[in-house]
Each structure stands twice: as C-alpha cells, then as structure tokens.
Motif scaffolding. Structure first.
Motif, PDB file in Angstrom:
ATOM      1  N   ARG A 275       0.977  -1.318  -0.048  1.00  0.00           N
ATOM      2  CA  ARG A 275       0.116   0.093  -0.077  1.00  0.00           C
ATOM      3  C   ARG A 275       0.978   1.247  -0.053  1.00  0.00           C
ATOM      4  NH1 ARG A 275      -3.664  -3.295   3.083  1.00  0.00           N
ATOM      5  NH2 ARG A 275      -2.730  -2.884   5.012  1.00  0.00           N
ATOM      6  N   VAL A 276       2.049   1.278   0.651  1.00  0.00           N
ATOM      7  CA  VAL A 276       3.024   2.372   0.622  1.00  0.00           C
ATOM      8  C   VAL A 276       3.637   2.328  -0.722  1.00  0.00           C
ATOM      9  CG1 VAL A 276       4.919   3.256   1.573  1.00  0.00           C
ATOM     10  CG2 VAL A 276       3.502   2.189   3.096  1.00  0.00           C
ATOM     11  N   ILE A 277       3.925   1.378  -1.329  1.00  0.00           N
ATOM     12  CA  ILE A 277       4.266   1.382  -2.745  1.00  0.00           C
ATOM     13  C   ILE A 277       3.565   2.004  -3.451  1.00  0.00           C
ATOM     14  CG2 ILE A 277       5.257   0.093  -4.682  1.00  0.00           C
ATOM     15  CD1 ILE A 277       6.449  -1.926  -2.591  1.00  0.00           C
ATOM     16  N   ALA A 278       2.161   1.750  -3.770  1.00  0.00           N
ATOM     17  CA  ALA A 278       1.116   2.286  -4.361  1.00  0.00           C
ATOM     18  C   ALA A 278       0.979   3.777  -4.038  1.00  0.00           C
ATOM     19  CB  ALA A 278      -0.181   1.317  -4.139  1.00  0.00           C
TER      20      ALA A 278
ATOM     21  N   VAL B 129       2.494 -10.643  -6.538  1.00  0.00           N
ATOM     22  CA  VAL B 129       2.053  -9.941  -7.459  1.00  0.00           C
ATOM     23  C   VAL B 129       0.368  -9.948  -7.653  1.00  0.00           C
ATOM     24  CG1 VAL B 129       1.870 -10.036  -9.943  1.00  0.00           C
ATOM     25  CG2 VAL B 129       3.872 -10.422  -9.140  1.00  0.00           C
ATOM     26  N   ASP B 130      -0.315 -10.899  -7.282  1.00  0.00           N
ATOM     27  CA  ASP B 130      -1.787 -10.856  -7.055  1.00  0.00           C
ATOM     28  C   ASP B 130      -2.003  -9.760  -6.318  1.00  0.00           C
ATOM     29  OD1 ASP B 130      -2.128 -12.510  -8.927  1.00  0.00           O
ATOM     30  OD2 ASP B 130      -2.292 -14.181  -7.669  1.00  0.00           O
TER      31      ASP B 130
ATOM     32  N   LYS C 150      -0.656 -10.909 -15.766  1.00  0.00           N
ATOM     33  CA  LYS C 150      -1.108  -9.890 -14.643  1.00  0.00           C
ATOM     34  C   LYS C 150      -0.623  -8.550 -14.670  1.00  0.00           C
ATOM     35  CE  LYS C 150      -1.190 -14.067 -11.690  1.00  0.00           C
ATOM     36  NZ  LYS C 150      -2.408 -14.384 -11.424  1.00  0.00           N
ATOM     37  N   GLY C 151       0.437  -8.134 -15.660  1.00  0.00           N
ATOM     38  CA  GLY C 151       0.886  -6.915 -15.787  1.00  0.00           C
ATOM     39  C   GLY C 151       2.387  -6.631 -15.330  1.00  0.00           C
TER      40      GLY C 151
ATOM     41  N   GLU D  20      -3.951  -5.846  -6.485  1.00  0.00           N
ATOM     42  CA  GLU D  20      -5.050  -5.620  -5.587  1.00  0.00           C
ATOM     43  C   GLU D  20      -4.941  -4.487  -4.740  1.00  0.00           C
ATOM     44  OE1 GLU D  20      -5.673  -8.930  -3.062  1.00  0.00           O
ATOM     45  OE2 GLU D  20      -6.210 -10.300  -4.627  1.00  0.00           O
ATOM     46  N   GLU D  21      -3.673  -4.095  -4.594  1.00  0.00           N
ATOM     47  CA  GLU D  21      -3.602  -2.751  -3.599  1.00  0.00           C
ATOM     48  C   GLU D  21      -3.164  -1.616  -4.588  1.00  0.00           C
ATOM     49  OE1 GLU D  21      -4.209  -2.786  -0.549  1.00  0.00           O
ATOM     50  OE2 GLU D  21      -3.997  -4.984  -0.058  1.00  0.00           O
TER      51      GLU D  21
END
Length: 313
Positions: free
Chosen positions: A170-173, A193-194, A227-228, A198-199
């Motif tokens: 979440r911090v990375i995002a 990765v999944d 998945k990207g 999601e995050e």
C-alpha cells in the motif's frame, strides 16, 4: 575507458545506439559494502557519454535515494534513481522504511533478496563453474559473527500474503513506486504480484526469474506477464554461467519481448564495465534474431517506465 580487461567483449557503436536513452534498472556500484568496479558519480558520467539516460542504484543493505540525489546534482540531466531493498538491515518487511524511502524520492522497492526466506532455504545449485554472487561472502561473515538476520517472510505458512506485506504494498502504491520481487520463490512471487495488483501497485518487475534461487518456469512467467508484471532479463545471470544463454533467450521468446525488460546487474570487479551491459545484451539479441524494435522495447521503453522516467497513467 582504461579498465576494460581484454577478456571482456566490446559492444559495437550500433549496439550502443540501439539502447540509447535506456535506464539500467539493476546494478551494484560503489560506495558499497563490497568491492565494486566503479563508483556512482564516475558511472553516471560514463553512462551519459555513451547515451544511456540513467540507472537505479541497488544495494542489498542500505537505501540509496540520498545517493541518487547527489548524483543528479553532480551530473545535471542524468537520471539517477534511488531504491530500497527490504532485507534485515532495514528491518525486513518494514512499511516505515518504505514510507521514508518514498518521501526521500526512492522509486524502486525490492522485496527481500539475501535475507528472503526463499534464498535461505534454497538448495538449488548453480551449474558447475558459475560465479557465485559477491554478497554470499558478506552473508557468511555476518553469520560467522553471530549477526545473521532472521529470514524475512512475505507470505504465511498457508501461502497467503502477510498483512505486513500488504502494508508495504500500500505504501508502494501511495508513492507510485516500482515493486521488484527480489529473491522470492515462484509461489511467493505469484502471491505478491496478485496482492500488489489488488493494492494498486502499477509497476511490477519480477527480478531475474532465471537466477538460481528463482528459476521461474515459462508457464508461470506467462501468467505473471498476463497480470501486468515485467520479467527482468539480467546480463550477469547467463554471463556468469548461472543459466545458459540459450535458455535465457528461449524464455524471452516464449513470454514475449513486450513483457521483458533488460538490465545488467553489473558492478562486480571481475565482470565487464557496467556501461557495456545493455549494449552487449542488444548484440546478443540481434544475433538471436530479435528485431531492433523488440530490443528497444525491452531496453528503453520498459526500463524507462520502471525507473519512473515515463508516466503511464
């Protein structure tokens, strides 16, 4: 450049032109805890001279955002990129460390490498004659001194991503940083990765999937690409004998060049000059039948995206 041993290949001007504008997203240079071929300020000037736009400063042990800022100030216009690797020296899966790195301008977050549970448990051996990684000696010295960090887990015994890992994601995002999977095993990589998707993490790269402790199969690589995630194809993995060039090339063909990114993983004193890594890969790929457009996608387009030099919203 006077430090080129006669035993190392020399890239052509054509190969250098082909990778012009690229970032090397994975290298190990001084200052560091072990001997390196070149320091960051010198290398930035060399990169600029041969048409490379930037590099990501990787350390297994310390954050590098402040170093990157100094390089950018010293070499105006050069894209030095800071990073953090979540080994024991920064507290492992430590969202506070990632938050501070993000606020300090770091772009890349590697999940655990030398302290990953997978690396510690790995019993796979490299082919005979392969050059061992330089960090192995330091890890052994720390162990002998009684300072071995506990293995850093990213998933639980049930294979599900730990909540602390999700906090890191979440911090990375939130800082729009790039996630690199480090030395995780195949199942851990898939789970992470999944969870990263999601995050809301937008840039994901699977770190050297051909490396001894990864050895991610082609079918799984395709799944991760779908998945990207991008698959990182490092120069040193085949050059030091950890995998054959034939298998390395086969994986790129099977997964697709558009899903791969080239990097060098160079900086070791016994390996070629760091600025030669990407053009040497370009020559190898040209000889194997890849087109110039395919090589530029792998070397330039995808590396610039992961380094944060291209905004893709």
């Amino acid at each position: 450049m006077t430090d080129r041993p006669a035993t190392h290949p020399t890239p052509s001007d054509e190969a250098r032109e082909l990778v012009a504008g690229a970032y090397d997203i994975h290298l190990h240079i001084a200052p560091d805890l072990m001997k390196r071929r070149v320091d960051d300020l010198t290398l930035a000037s060399r990169f600029a001279e041969v048409g490379l736009s930037g590099f990501v400063l990787k350390s297994h042990y310390v954050p590098t955002a402040e170093r990157a800022a100094v390089v950018r100030r010293a070499v105006p216009g050069f894209g030095a990129v800071g990073a953090i690797t979540l080994n024991g020296s920064v507290g492992g899966m430590n969202p506070i460390a990632v938050e501070i790195a993000g606020r300090g301008g770091a772009q890349v977050v590697w999940l655990p490498t030398v302290d990953s549970a997978n690396e510690r448990a790995c019993t796979a051996s490299s082919p005979e004659g392969a050059t061992p990684p330089m960090w192995m000696q330091l890890q052994n010295e720390l162990r002998d001194a009684g300072m071995t960090a506990d293995p850093v887990d990213v998933v639980g015994p049930d294979g599900k991503v730990l909540e602390i890992t999700r906090q890191v994601l979440r911090v990375i995002a939130a800082h729009d940083m790039t996630l690199a999977t480090g030395h995780l095993g195949t199942e851990e990589i898939t789970a992470v990765v999944d969870a990263a998707v999601e995050e809301g993490v937008r840039r994901i790269v699977v770190t050297h999937p051909e490396f001894t402790s990864q050895r991610v199969g082609v079918a799984r690589q395709r799944e991760l690409a779908a998945k990207g995630a991008l698959l990182e194809r490092c120069f040193t993995t085949p050059y030091t004998g950890k995998v054959s060039w034939e298998l390395w090339l086969e994986h790129i063909r099977a997964v697709g060049p558009e899903h791969s990114v080239l990097s060098s993983d160079l900086g070791q004193p016994f390996n070629p000059p760091v600025e030669d890594g990407l053009p040497l890969l370009a020559e190898r790929l040209l000889a194997a039948g890849f087109t110039e457009d395919e090589i530029r996608v792998m070397a330039v387009d995808n590396s610039r995206r992961l380094a944060g030099a291209v905004q893709d919203r």
